[in-house]
Design a protein around this motif. Structure first.
Motif, short mmCIF file in Angstrom:
data_model
loop_
_atom_site.label_atom_id
_atom_site.label_comp_id
_atom_site.label_asym_id
_atom_site.label_seq_id
_atom_site.Cartn_x
_atom_site.Cartn_y
_atom_site.Cartn_z
N ASN A 67 0.82 -1.21 0.00
CA ASN A 67 0.00 0.00 0.00
C ASN A 67 0.85 1.26 0.00
N GLY A 68 0.19 2.37 -0.01
CA GLY A 68 0.85 3.67 -0.13
C GLY A 68 1.78 3.96 1.04
N ASN A 69 1.34 3.62 2.24
CA ASN A 69 2.18 3.89 3.40
C ASN A 69 3.53 3.19 3.28
N GLU A 70 3.46 1.95 2.78
CA GLU A 70 4.71 1.20 2.63
C GLU A 70 5.60 1.88 1.58
N VAL A 71 4.97 2.41 0.56
CA VAL A 71 5.74 3.12 -0.47
C VAL A 71 6.50 4.28 0.16
N LEU A 72 5.77 5.08 0.91
CA LEU A 72 6.37 6.28 1.49
C LEU A 72 7.49 5.90 2.47
N GLU A 73 7.21 4.87 3.22
CA GLU A 73 8.19 4.40 4.21
C GLU A 73 9.49 3.98 3.51
N LEU A 74 9.31 3.19 2.50
CA LEU A 74 10.45 2.67 1.76
C LEU A 74 11.26 3.80 1.13
N MET A 75 10.51 4.80 0.63
CA MET A 75 11.19 5.88 -0.08
C MET A 75 11.97 6.81 0.83
N GLU A 76 11.74 6.66 2.15
CA GLU A 76 12.54 7.44 3.10
C GLU A 76 14.03 7.12 2.92
N ASN A 77 14.30 5.85 2.66
CA ASN A 77 15.70 5.40 2.64
C ASN A 77 16.17 4.98 1.25
N GLU A 78 15.26 4.82 0.34
CA GLU A 78 15.65 4.26 -0.94
C GLU A 78 15.07 5.10 -2.08
N ALA A 79 15.83 5.22 -3.14
CA ALA A 79 15.30 5.99 -4.28
C ALA A 79 14.86 5.04 -5.39
N PHE A 80 13.78 5.39 -6.09
CA PHE A 80 13.29 4.57 -7.20
C PHE A 80 13.13 5.44 -8.45
N ASP A 81 13.41 4.83 -9.59
CA ASP A 81 13.24 5.57 -10.85
C ASP A 81 11.78 5.55 -11.27
N CYS A 82 11.11 4.44 -10.92
CA CYS A 82 9.75 4.31 -11.43
C CYS A 82 8.88 3.56 -10.43
N ILE A 83 7.65 4.00 -10.26
CA ILE A 83 6.71 3.28 -9.39
C ILE A 83 5.49 2.89 -10.24
N LEU A 84 5.15 1.60 -10.22
CA LEU A 84 3.89 1.16 -10.83
C LEU A 84 2.88 1.17 -9.69
N MET A 85 1.92 2.06 -9.75
CA MET A 85 1.09 2.35 -8.58
C MET A 85 -0.35 1.92 -8.84
N ASP A 86 -0.83 0.98 -8.02
CA ASP A 86 -2.26 0.65 -8.07
C ASP A 86 -3.01 1.86 -7.50
N CYS A 87 -4.14 2.18 -8.07
CA CYS A 87 -4.84 3.39 -7.60
C CYS A 87 -5.59 3.15 -6.31
N GLN A 88 -6.29 2.02 -6.25
CA GLN A 88 -7.09 1.78 -5.04
C GLN A 88 -6.39 0.75 -4.14
N MET A 89 -5.88 1.26 -3.05
CA MET A 89 -5.23 0.37 -2.08
C MET A 89 -5.75 0.74 -0.71
N PRO A 90 -5.74 -0.22 0.22
CA PRO A 90 -6.18 0.12 1.58
C PRO A 90 -5.20 1.09 2.23
N GLU A 91 -5.62 1.71 3.29
CA GLU A 91 -4.83 2.68 4.07
C GLU A 91 -4.54 3.96 3.28
N LEU A 92 -3.60 3.87 2.37
CA LEU A 92 -3.30 5.08 1.59
C LEU A 92 -3.37 4.71 0.11
N ASP A 93 -4.30 5.32 -0.61
CA ASP A 93 -4.46 4.89 -2.00
C ASP A 93 -3.40 5.52 -2.92
N GLY A 94 -3.41 5.12 -4.16
CA GLY A 94 -2.37 5.51 -5.11
C GLY A 94 -2.32 7.01 -5.35
N LEU A 95 -3.49 7.61 -5.42
CA LEU A 95 -3.53 9.05 -5.72
C LEU A 95 -2.94 9.85 -4.56
#
Lengths: 961, 180
Positions: free
Chosen positions: A732-760
Motif C-alpha cells: 500500500n501507499g504507506n509502505e511506499v512512502l516508508e520505503l522511499m525514506e531510505n531508498e530511491a526509485f526511478d519508477c513506481i507502478l502504482m495501483d490506484c485503489q489500495m487500503p490505508e493510503l491509495d495511489g492518488l
C-alpha cells in the motif's frame, strides 16, 4: 375784319399754336422757328440753310429745292440735324417766297419724349401726340394685365391640375379605405359568426379590459353567463390559486399598454375546476389608432397540457434510460476489461514460452480474440466519451508521413494475408511536420483503413493524402481511403456513419466488429473541424473522403532535424501503379531524381543519361516479381547499381541476407532509411521474415510496485521478471512512502485503489516531498498508474494527482514492455488490432491455467487456498460493514475482494462487488443486503467451481509429472 | 373706378403686409375678384369696401390708409404706369401742379368712363399754391393729401398740405394749401 382775317394769327399765337413750326424761303434759308424748336435747338438760327438744320427723311430720295416743296399733299418726316428728333407734318407754300412747315414731333413711346429733352409745355395744347402716347401706354398696361392674367391663369390651371391629382389620390385612398372598411365589415361579420359558433371562448372588453360581451363558447367553457361577467375584468372571475401570478401580471401590463399578447394560463370554471387555457388577445383600434376594445379568444388546452406533461415525463424516463444505458455500457466494458487482464496478460506471457505448433495456434487465436474484444470495448468506451463530450483535443507536433506509416502498419498483416495490395500516397507538396491532435487523426485513419481492409477480399486498399489549400498557418488536407471491396448501396452513404450500424447486419457476423468505427471516425473528424463522406457502389468498392484542417508546425514546434539530401538517383522498376506513385511522391518530397519504368533497360538508360558526380548512388527499387527479370550489362560510365526489392510479408520470395529489401506496404521512413543506408554503404539487415531486431534497454533501473492484491502482485512481478527487470513490491501507499525514506526509485507502478493510503494520495505525498527537496540531487520519480477503473476522467484524475502515465488493467505485457523499456525503433504501439471473432468464455479454468503457467502450480495452489480461506472472512466482514453508517470500509473491502475474484475468473462475484463499490462511490443509498445475499450465493457457486477446477488441474499436472 | 386703382391698393397692401393680409382684406370687403384689369371700370363701392376692410384688418384709421395710398399712388403706380407722362408733366413741383388739370384731361381722354376729379391751381407762389379739388366722390381728402406728399417726395421737396376751405357744393370743392 373778315372771318379769314379774324382767324389769322400773330407770330406769337402762331408759335404757341405750332411750337414746332419753321419757315424757309426759296433760297432754302430758315426764316422762322416755333418756340419749342427755338428752345430746344438754339443752334438753328434764322438765315441758316435748310439742309444744315433739317434732313428730309420721308419722302425718300427727296431733292431739297424750292420747287420740290410745292406739293401740298406730301406728308413729311423731317429729322432735326444732330439730334434724334423727327418732326411729322406738312409744308405749305405760304407766300411766293416762303414755305411753312406745320407739324409736331413724332414718337412711338413716351420714353422718346424725355429722351428728346422735351416737356409737355413744348407741345401745343391741341397736339394729341402726348395723349396718343398715353393711349399706347395704357394699351401696353392692358397688355401687361393680360399677360399677368394669363400667367395667373396658368398658375391656377397648374394648381387645379394638382388639386385634381390630389383629389384623384384622395378618391383612391377613399376607395381603398372603403374597400378596407367593407373587408373589415365582412371580416367582422365572419368573426361575429365564428365567435357565436365557436367552442372557444370569445371575450370582448372595453379599452380598460372590462367585459362588454362574451359568446356562448365562453359560457360553455367556464360556466359563467354574460351577466356574471359584464363590466368586470375576466381575470377577477376566472383566475385562482394555481394561476401563475407572473402571467396574470403580464396580461394586465399588456392591456394597459395596448399590446396584443398570447399566454397559457390556468383558469377556473364556475364549478371551481382548474383548466389550462390558451389566450390570444388583440387590441381593436379606431381610425385614429386609439384603442376601443380588446378581443380575447380562449381555448381549453388542458388535454394538450396533460399530453405534454406525459411526454415530458416519457422523455425524462427515456433520457434516464439512456443515461443508465451509457452507465451500463461503461460498467460492462469496464467489467470486461478487468478479466481481460488474465486473458491477455497470460496469453502474451504464454506466447513467449515454449509451445508446440498446435498450442501456439490455439494461443494465437485466444490472443487475437481477446485483442478484438478489447478493440470492441475500446470502441464502446470511445463512443461513450465522444457522446458525453468529454473528449479533449491534445495538440502536439508530429510527422504526417510517420503517421501514415503507422496507419498502413495497422492493416498490413490483414491485407497481406488476403493478398490485397496496400498503399499510402502522400502528395510530395504536403509539409510533413504538423501541429495537431495526432492521436485522433491516427484513430480516424486507422478506423477507416481497417474498415476498408475488413471488407476487401482482393484488389487494393489505398490511402491518398492531398492538400486542398493552404492559408496562413493552416493546411486543409484530404485523406481518401479507396478500396475494391464489397462497397455499399449508394443510398446507404449517410446511414453507414450511424452508430452500431453496418450496411448489412449479416456482414457484422462475417466480418466482426461493432460497427462503431465509422461513427467514431465521423465524430472525431467533426471534433477536429473536418468533414467526412462516403461514396460507393455495391460490389464496386468504397471511397471514404475525410477533409481535415491541420496547423503547420512552427519553427519552434518543429523538433525534427531538417532532411539531409540523399545523393541518389532512383529508378522505380516494374512496380504496381499505386506503389510507384507512393514511392515517387516520397522521392520527390526527398528531392531525389527518379524514374518510373517497366524494366531494367529503361532504368539503365536513365542512369546512363545522368552525370551527377562520383558519389551519386544509382538505385533500382523493384518489385519482388521482377526478381527473375532479365539483367542487362551495366552501361559504360555506370560502375555500380544498388537494388532494393519490395517484398510482401509471408511472400514466397527468398531474400538473401545481404540483399536490401523494403516491406510492403511501402512506408516513408523505411524508404528514407533504406536509401540513406544505401548511400552511406551500410550493410543490409532488413529481413522481413524475422522479427524486426530491436536493441532493448531498460528505461528505469529501480522499479517499485505498489499493489495490494497478492495475485496481481505476483502477476506483475512475473511480467517484470520476463522483461529482465528487477522490482520491489509493497502492499500500500504507506509502505511506499516508508520505503522511499531510505531508498530511491526511478519508477513506481502504482495501483490506484489500495487500503490505508491509495495511489492518488501516495502520489501527491511523493510529489510534495520531491518539491520540498528541490534543489538537491533528488531525481523525480516516474509514477505510472495501474487501475481497473477504465472510466472517463480516470486518466485525468491520475495525471492531476501527479502521475506521469497510466496503464488500464488488465495489464498487458506489450504495454508494460513499451513503458518500461526503450527500443531502438521506438515506434508507436499498435494499440488497435484487427477485430476478430470474440471468445465465448474466459472462465475459471483458462484463468487458472494461465496463472499456473506464469507463477507455477504450487504458487497458484497456495494462493487459491489462501483465497478460499480468506474470501469467506472478507464476505462476513462485508455483511457486517453494510450496517455501518460509514461505508468507506465497505467500499475498500469490496474493491479488494473484487480484484482477487477478477484474477481468478470469479466474474459474477466480481461484478456484484463492483456494483457495491460503484454505488458507494456515487453516494447511492442502495439496498446492499440484496446485493450481498446475491454475492454470497454467487461466490458459493463460483468458489465451488474454482475448487473443482483446481483439483482437476492438480491431478493433470501430477499425472504429467 | 378703374382697375388700376384697385390694383394699386392691392400692391400697397401686399408690398407692406403680405399676400395673406390682402386675401383677408378681400374677404372682409367681400370682394371676389382675383385679378383687377387696369383698363376696366369697377364699381366705386368695391374700392370703398377695400379701403374700409383695410382699415379694419390693418387696424388703422381711414385717413392714414388713404394718405399712404395717395403717396403710394404717386411714387409707385403713377411712376410705373405713366412715368414718362409724369416726367413730361414738369421738372418741378410748381410746373407739375400747373400741368395737373391738363394732365387729368388727358387721362380722362384715355379712360372714357373715368370720372376723374378736377384740379385747379391758384395763388401760385414760389413755394406754395392753392389746390382746388373738385370731386364727385366723398371722403377722399386724405387721399389728396397723400398725393401731394407723394409729389413732394418725387421732386425732393418737404411738402405740407392743409385744408383751408370746404365749399359745400356738388361736386365737392375743397381748397388745400400746398407748401414746400
Amino acid at each position: 375784319m373778315g372771318a379769314r382775317e379774324a382767324i389769322s394769327l400773330g407770330p406769337e399765337s402762331f408759335s404757341e399754336a405750332f411750337p414746332f413750326h419753321f419757315a424757309f424761303d426759296e433760297d432754302l434759308q430758315i426764316v422762322a422757328l416755333g418756340r419749342a424748336l427755338k428752345r430746344k435747338f438754339p443752334s438753328i438760327g434764322l438765315g441758316r440753310p435748310f439742309s444744315d438744320c433739317f434732313k428730309i427723311r420721308r419722302p425718300t430720295d427727296f431733292s431739297v429745292c424750292s420747287e420740290s416743296f410745292s406739293d401740298k399733299k406730301t406728308l413729311y418726316l423731317i429729322e432735326v440735324q444732330q439730334s434724334t428728333l423727327v418732326l411729322r407734318g406738312q409744308i405749305i407754300k405760304h407766300t411766293e417766297q416762303c414755305f411753312l412747315f406745320l407739324g409736331s414731333p413724332w414718337f412711338s413711346n413716351t420714353e422718346d419724349v424725355i429722351a428728346a429733352g422735351l416737356t409737355m409745355d413744348d407741345f401745343a395744347i391741341h397736339d394729341p401726340v402726348i395723349d396718343l402716347l398715353q393711349l399706347l401706354q395704357s394699351q401696353r398696361m392692358a397688355f401687361q394685365d393680360i399677360k399677368q392674367f394669363t400667367e395667373r391663369l396658368k398658375t391656377q390651371k397648374e394648381k387645379l391640375s394638382q388639386a385634381n391629382r390630389d383629389l384623384e389620390q384622395q378618391n383612391k385612398t377613399l376607395q381603398q379605405t372603403e374597400q378596407r372598411l367593407r373587408h373589415q365589415e365582412s371580416e367582422a361579420r365572419k368573426l361575429a359568426l365564428v365567435a357565436a359558433g365557436t367552442d372557444n371562448a370569445v371575450i370582448i372588453t372595453d379599452a380598460n379590459g372590462l367585459t362588454e360581451w362574451v359568446n356562448a363558447g365562453f359560457t360553455k367553457q367556464t360556466g359563467y353567463e354574460l351577466d356574471d361577467i359584464i363590466g368586470r375584468k375576466p381575470g377577477h372571475l376566472l383566475q385562482g390559486e394555481e394561476t401563475d401570478s407572473k402571467t396574470a401580471a403580464f396580461m394586465g401590463s399588456q392591456i394597459a399598454e395596448g399590446n396584443s399578447f398570447h399566454v397559457e394560463i390556468v383558469n377556473y370554471t364556475k364549478s371551481g375546476e382548474p383548466r389550462w387555457i390558451e389566450i390570444e388577445c388583440q387590441p381593436v383600434q379606431d381610425n385614429q389608432g386609439g384603442i376601443t376594445n380588446f378581443i380575447a379568444i380562449e381555448s381549453d388546452i388542458t388535454a394538450r397540457k396533460n399530453a405534454e406533461h406525459s411526454l415530458r415525463q416519457a422523455k425524462q424516463s427515456a433520457e434516464e434510460a439512456n443515461r443508465l444505458k451509457s452507465e451500463f455500457l461503461a460498467t460492462v466494458s469496464h467489467e470486461i476489461r478487468t478479466p481481460m487482464n488474465g486473458v491477455l496478460g497470460m496469453s502474451e506471457l504464454l506466447l513467449d514460452s515454449k509451445l508446440d505448433s498446435k498450442q501456439l495456434s490455439l494461443l494465437q487465436t485466444i490472443r487475437s480474440s481477446a485483442d478484438s474484444l478489447l478493440a470492441v470495448i475500446n470502441d464502446v468506451l470511445d463512443l461513450s466519451k465522444i457522446e458525453s463530450g468529454k473528449l479533449e483535443i491534445h495538440q502536439e507536433t508530429f510527422s504526417l508521413r510517420s503517421l501514415i506509416d503507422n496507419v498502413l502498419g495497422s492493416v498490413c498483416e490483414r491485407c497481406s494475408q488476403k493478398g490485397v495490395e496496400l498503399n499510402g500516397i502522400v502528395h510530395h507538396s504536403i509539409v510533413d511536420s504538423l501541429f495537431g491532435d495526432r492521436g485522433k487523426l491516427q484513430q480516424i485513419l486507422i478506423n477507416l483503413i481497417g474498415n476498408a481492409a475488413k471488407f476487401t477480399e482482393r484488389g487494393e486498399v489505398r490511402l491518398e493524402v492531398y492538400e486542398l489549400s493552404r492559408y496562413n498557418n493552416t493546411t486543409n488536407l484530404e485523406f481518401t481511403i479507396i478500396d475494391s471491396g464489397i462497397g455499399f448501396d449508394s443510398s446507404e452513404s449517410e446511414k453507414i456513419f450511424e452508430s452500431f450500424r453496418q450496411s448489412d447486419s449479416g456482414l457484422a457476423r462475417k466480418h466482426g466488429g461493432t460497427g462503431l468505427g465509422l461513427s467514431i471516425s465521423k465524430k472525431l473528424t467533426e471534433i477536429l473541424g473536418g468533414t467526412i463522406k462516403a461514396t460507393g457502389q455495391l460490389n464496386r468498392g468504397a471511397q471514404f473522403t475525410c477533409r481535415i484542417p491541420m496547423k503547420l508546425a512552427t519553427a519552434e514546434q518543429n523538433t525534427e532535424p531538417p532532411i539531409e539530401q540523399i545523393n541518389a538517383r532512383v529508378s522505380i522498376e516494374g512496380i504496381h501503379a499505386s506503389s510507384s506513385k507512393a514511392i515517387s511522391n516520397h522521392l520527390t518530397y526527398l528531392s531525389i531524381p527518379h524514374l518510373i519504368c517497366e524494366d531494367e533497360a529503361a532504368s539503365l538508360h536513365f542512369f546512363k543519361s545522368s552525370d551527377d558526380g562520383p558519389h551519386l548512388k544509382r538505385v533500382i527499387i523493384r518489385d519482388e516479381a521482377q526478381h527473375e527479370a532479365k539483367r542487362f550489362p551495366l552501361p559504360s560510365g555506370v560502375k555500380e547499381i544498388e537494388r532494393i526489392t519490395l517484398v510482401s510479408i509471408g511472400g514466397k520470395y527468398h531474400v538473401s541476407p545481404e540483399e536490401r529489401v523494403l516491406l510492403k506496404p511501402l512506408r516513408f521512413l523505411s524508404l528514407k532509411n533504406s536509401l540513406q543506408a544505401t548511400v552511406e554503404g551500410l550493410a543490409a539487415n532488413t529481413n522481413p521474415n524475422s522479427a524486426s531486431p530491436q536493441i532493448v534497454s531498460p528505461r528505469y533501473r529501480r522499479i517499485l510496485v505498489a499493489e495490494d492484491n497478492p495475485i496481481n502482485r505476483q502477476l506483475i512481478q512475473e511480467v517484470l521478471h520476463r522483461l529482465n527487470l528487477g522490482s520491489t513490491i509493497v502492499n500500500n501507499g504507506n509502505e511506499v512512502l516508508e520505503l522511499m525514506e531510505n531508498e530511491a526509485f526511478d519508477c513506481i507502478l502504482m495501483d490506484c485503489q489500495m487500503p490505508e493510503l491509495d495511489g492518488l494520495q501516495t502520489t501527491r505525498e511523493i510529489r510534495k516531498r520531491e518539491a520540498q527537496k528541490e534543489g538537491s540531487d533528488t531525481q523525480r520519480t516516474t509514477i505510472i498508474a495501474m487501475t481497473a477503473n477504465a472510466l472517463v476522467g480516470d486518466r485525468e484524475r491520475c495525471l492531476n494527482a501527479g502521475m506521469d502515465d497510466y496503464m488500464a488493467k488488465p495489464i498487458r505485457f506489450a504495454e508494460v514492455k513499451s513503458k518500461l523499456l526503450v527500443t531502438e525503433k521506438d515506434g508507436p504501439l499498435s494499440e488497435s488490432s484487427s477485430p476478430l471473432p470474440t471468445p465465448k468464455d474466459s472462465g475459471i479454468r483458462s484463468t487458472l491455467e494461465i496463472l499456473i503457467d506464469q507463477i507455477g502450480s504450487e504458487a497458484v495452489l497456495e494462493l487459491t487456498q489462501d483465497l478460499l480461506k480468506d474470501a469467506p472472512i472478507r464476505l462476513e466482514k462485508i455483511q457486517k460493514l453494510q450496517q455501518s453508517s460509514d461505508l468507506e470500509p465497505l467500499q475498500l473491502e469490496a474493491h479488494s475482494l473484487k480484484s482477487v475474484c477478477q484474477t481468478y475468473g470469479l466474474t459474477e462475484s466480481a461484478t456484484l462487488l463492483q456494483t457495491i463499490e460503484t454505488a458507494i462511490g456515487e453516494n447511492q443509498r442502495t439496498d446492499f443486503s440484496d446485493l450481498i445475499t446475491r454475492l454470497v450465493l454467487a461466490y458459493g457457486e463460483e468458489s465451488a467451481k474454482l475448487k473443482k477446477t483446481l483439483d482437476q488441474l492438480q491431478t493433470t499436472q501430477e499425472t504429467a509429472s | 373706378m378703374y382697375g388700376l386703382v384697385n390694383k394699386a391698393i392691392e400692391g400697397l397692401v401686399v408690398e407692406n403686409y403680405g399676400e395673406e393680409a390682402w386675401e383677408r382684406i378681400k374677404k372682409e370687403a367681400e370682394v371676389d375678384v382675383d385679378l383687377f384689369v387696369s383698363n376696366e371700370s369697377y364699381d366705386d363701392s368695391l374700392t370703398y369696401n377695400l379701403v374700409g376692410a383695410a382699415c379694419k384688418i390693418l387696424d388703422a384709421p381711414a385717413e392714414t390708409v388713404l394718405e399712404s395710398f395717395g403717396k403710394y399712388w404717386i411714387t409707385r403706380v403713377a411712376t410705373e404706369s405713366y412715368g414718362h407722362m409724369m416726367d413730361a408733366g414738369g421738372s418741378n413741383l410748381t410746373e407739375f401742379m400747373q400741368n395737373l388739370p391738363n394732365f387729368h384731361t388727358r387721362v380722362s381722354m384715355i379712360f372714357p368712363n373715368l370720372r376723374p376729379p378736377r384740379f385747379e391751381v391758384t395763388d401760385i407762389e414760389q413755394k406754395s399754391i392753392h389746390l382746388h379739388y373738385h370731386s364727385h366722390r366723398p371722403g377722399l381728402q386724405s387721399f389728396v393729401v397723400g398725393l401731394m406728399k407723394g409729389l413732394g417726395e418725387r421732386f425732393g421737396d418737404d411738402v405740407t398740405v392743409s385744408l383751408i376751405e370746404t365749399r359745400s357744393s356738388d361736386p365737392i370743392h375743397e381748397i388745400f394749401k400746398v407748401s414746400w
